[in-house]
Write a protein that holds these residues in place. Sequence first.
Motif, short mmCIF file in Angstrom:
data_model
loop_
_atom_site.label_atom_id
_atom_site.label_comp_id
_atom_site.label_asym_id
_atom_site.label_seq_id
_atom_site.Cartn_x
_atom_site.Cartn_y
_atom_site.Cartn_z
N SER A 337 0.86 -1.16 0.00
CA SER A 337 0.00 0.00 0.00
C SER A 337 0.91 1.22 0.00
O SER A 337 2.13 1.10 -0.01
N SER A 338 0.30 2.39 0.00
CA SER A 338 1.09 3.61 -0.08
C SER A 338 0.42 4.71 0.73
O SER A 338 -0.76 4.62 1.10
N VAL A 339 1.18 5.75 0.98
CA VAL A 339 0.64 6.92 1.68
C VAL A 339 -0.47 7.55 0.84
O VAL A 339 -1.47 8.05 1.38
N GLU A 340 -0.33 7.51 -0.49
CA GLU A 340 -1.37 8.07 -1.37
C GLU A 340 -2.70 7.33 -1.21
O GLU A 340 -3.76 7.96 -1.18
N GLU A 341 -2.65 6.00 -1.09
CA GLU A 341 -3.87 5.23 -0.88
C GLU A 341 -4.50 5.57 0.47
O GLU A 341 -5.74 5.67 0.59
N ALA A 342 -3.67 5.70 1.48
CA ALA A 342 -4.17 6.08 2.80
C ALA A 342 -4.85 7.45 2.74
O ALA A 342 -5.94 7.65 3.28
N LEU A 343 -4.21 8.38 2.07
CA LEU A 343 -4.76 9.73 1.93
C LEU A 343 -6.13 9.69 1.26
O LEU A 343 -7.07 10.37 1.69
N HIS A 344 -6.25 8.88 0.21
CA HIS A 344 -7.53 8.78 -0.51
C HIS A 344 -8.65 8.30 0.43
O HIS A 344 -9.78 8.82 0.38
N SER A 345 -8.34 7.32 1.28
CA SER A 345 -9.36 6.79 2.21
C SER A 345 -9.75 7.82 3.26
O SER A 345 -10.94 7.97 3.58
N PHE A 346 -8.77 8.54 3.80
CA PHE A 346 -9.08 9.57 4.80
C PHE A 346 -9.91 10.70 4.18
O PHE A 346 -10.81 11.25 4.83
N LEU A 347 -9.62 11.05 2.94
CA LEU A 347 -10.41 12.08 2.24
C LEU A 347 -11.83 11.59 1.98
O LEU A 347 -12.78 12.38 2.04
N LYS A 348 -11.99 10.29 1.70
CA LYS A 348 -13.32 9.72 1.50
C LYS A 348 -14.13 9.80 2.80
O LYS A 348 -15.35 10.09 2.77
N THR A 349 -13.47 9.56 3.92
CA THR A 349 -14.14 9.69 5.22
C THR A 349 -14.65 11.11 5.42
O THR A 349 -15.80 11.32 5.83
N GLU A 350 -13.81 12.08 5.11
CA GLU A 350 -14.19 13.49 5.25
C GLU A 350 -15.32 13.86 4.29
O GLU A 350 -16.20 14.66 4.63
N GLU A 351 -15.31 13.26 3.11
CA GLU A 351 -16.37 13.52 2.13
C GLU A 351 -17.72 13.01 2.62
O GLU A 351 -18.74 13.69 2.49
N LEU A 352 -17.72 11.80 3.18
CA LEU A 352 -18.98 11.21 3.67
C LEU A 352 -19.47 11.85 4.95
O LEU A 352 -20.67 11.92 5.20
N TYR A 353 -18.51 12.33 5.78
CA TYR A 353 -18.89 12.91 7.09
C TYR A 353 -17.90 14.02 7.42
O TYR A 353 -16.91 13.78 8.09
N PRO A 354 -18.17 15.24 6.96
CA PRO A 354 -17.25 16.36 7.23
C PRO A 354 -17.03 16.53 8.74
O PRO A 354 -17.97 16.51 9.52
N GLY A 355 -15.77 16.68 9.13
CA GLY A 355 -15.45 16.81 10.55
C GLY A 355 -15.64 15.51 11.30
O GLY A 355 -16.01 15.52 12.48
N TYR A 356 -15.37 14.38 10.64
CA TYR A 356 -15.65 13.07 11.23
C TYR A 356 -14.98 12.90 12.59
O TYR A 356 -15.62 12.49 13.55
N SER A 357 -13.68 13.21 12.66
CA SER A 357 -12.98 13.07 13.95
C SER A 357 -11.66 13.81 13.92
O SER A 357 -11.09 14.09 12.87
N LYS A 358 -11.18 14.10 15.10
CA LYS A 358 -9.86 14.74 15.24
C LYS A 358 -8.76 13.82 14.69
O LYS A 358 -7.81 14.28 14.05
N SER A 359 -8.93 12.52 14.91
CA SER A 359 -7.92 11.56 14.45
C SER A 359 -7.87 11.50 12.93
O SER A 359 -6.78 11.36 12.35
#
Length: 410
Positions: A337-359
């Motif tokens: 895996s890569s940091v780019e893939e991780a970034l894509h997943s975290f951005l997807k979380t933010e897209e589905l739920y803005p302000g999802y969590s501090k973490s």
Amino acid sequence: MSHSTRRGLILGITVGTAGISLLLFWYHKFRKPRIAMNLPKLLSVGSPFDPVTLQDEICNGQGIAVVSQGRQLQILEQLNELLRNMEELKEEIRFLKEAISRLKEYVQGELEGKVTVHRVSPQHRARRRRIATVQSSATGNSSEEAESEGGYITANTDTEEQSFPVPKPFNTHIEELNLEALLQKADHLRMNESGKTESFELLCDHKEKFKDETEFIWRLARAYGDMYELSTNTQEKKHYANIGKTLGERAITKAPTNGYCHLWFAVLCGYVSEFEGLQNKINYGHRFKEHLDKAIQFLPEEPFLYYLKGRYCYTVSKLTWIEKKMAATLFGKIPSSSVEEALHSFLKTEELYPGYSKSNYMHLAKCYLELEQKHDALKFCNLALSLSSVTKEDKEAQKEVERMITSLKR
């Protein structure tokens, strides 16, 4: 002295003088020019060995001298190959040293086994007596032993799940609820950090009544995960994680297309892996990813799943050489895996739920920082600071964000 003796002595002196003269001639002819060779270059381990250059530098006389030089050349070539092999061996030894400490942990884990016996507190013995009194239909405690997906034997008893003390005593009266009302109340209590323990207690009180209901089982597994997070005792955490994982497996068996069953089983595999050696840790990591993917398939709009996937991708991108080799041995391929893939997943979380969590904001900042996009990293650090710290995870994320901000402002 006789005449024959004098003749022998003169002959010996003549032969000795001729031998010394021949030796001096050979030294000046063959040995002396070789002193001009660049010895430091030849003996340098880091420098490549060039037999052609060596042949130019060595005097290529005739006869026995050429044969001797050729033999020396072969020996030097072999020495050079040996030095290269030694460098490779030193590198392998360095990796093995890193693995030794983990091997000790793994061996201890294998010897101790996966199940530990926990002492029951007086408070919980009283609680069990109360449950036996209220649920008069229960004549005794049933027990079962289940084999987990990965081949691990995990003991699971009906009473074992109350083996550790809880923060406060239970009420002496158990409120009788139907399944729908129970699940709604448990979900509502769990919305606040302070209500997670009460939600866990409520579900435990109704375990015998609804133990065969899928929606109840995965919620109880989730509640054990909550208790794992709330506990500060290592043995308690291990206990909650193992019981929860067993319940998660049971839920998946009953409802293989239920995304929440796969979600919480994946989470509890992650918790259990914290107490395992390297081999089992990799095994649980593989199972985590497998069930996480299934959960996303059944729940494509659940932001928590993409947050977990981002965490997984980021962790895999940081695997050491020995961990990748071990994973390849176990599963036939190296997890990648890569940091780019991780970034894509975290951005997807933010897209589905803005302000999802501090973490989630913290991990977005970490990804951008590693990709050397400092402006975006600082942006998400500031967004993380704008959210209050409620959970233990929030507090840990706060510390990491503060550290990153200090680093970015240097």
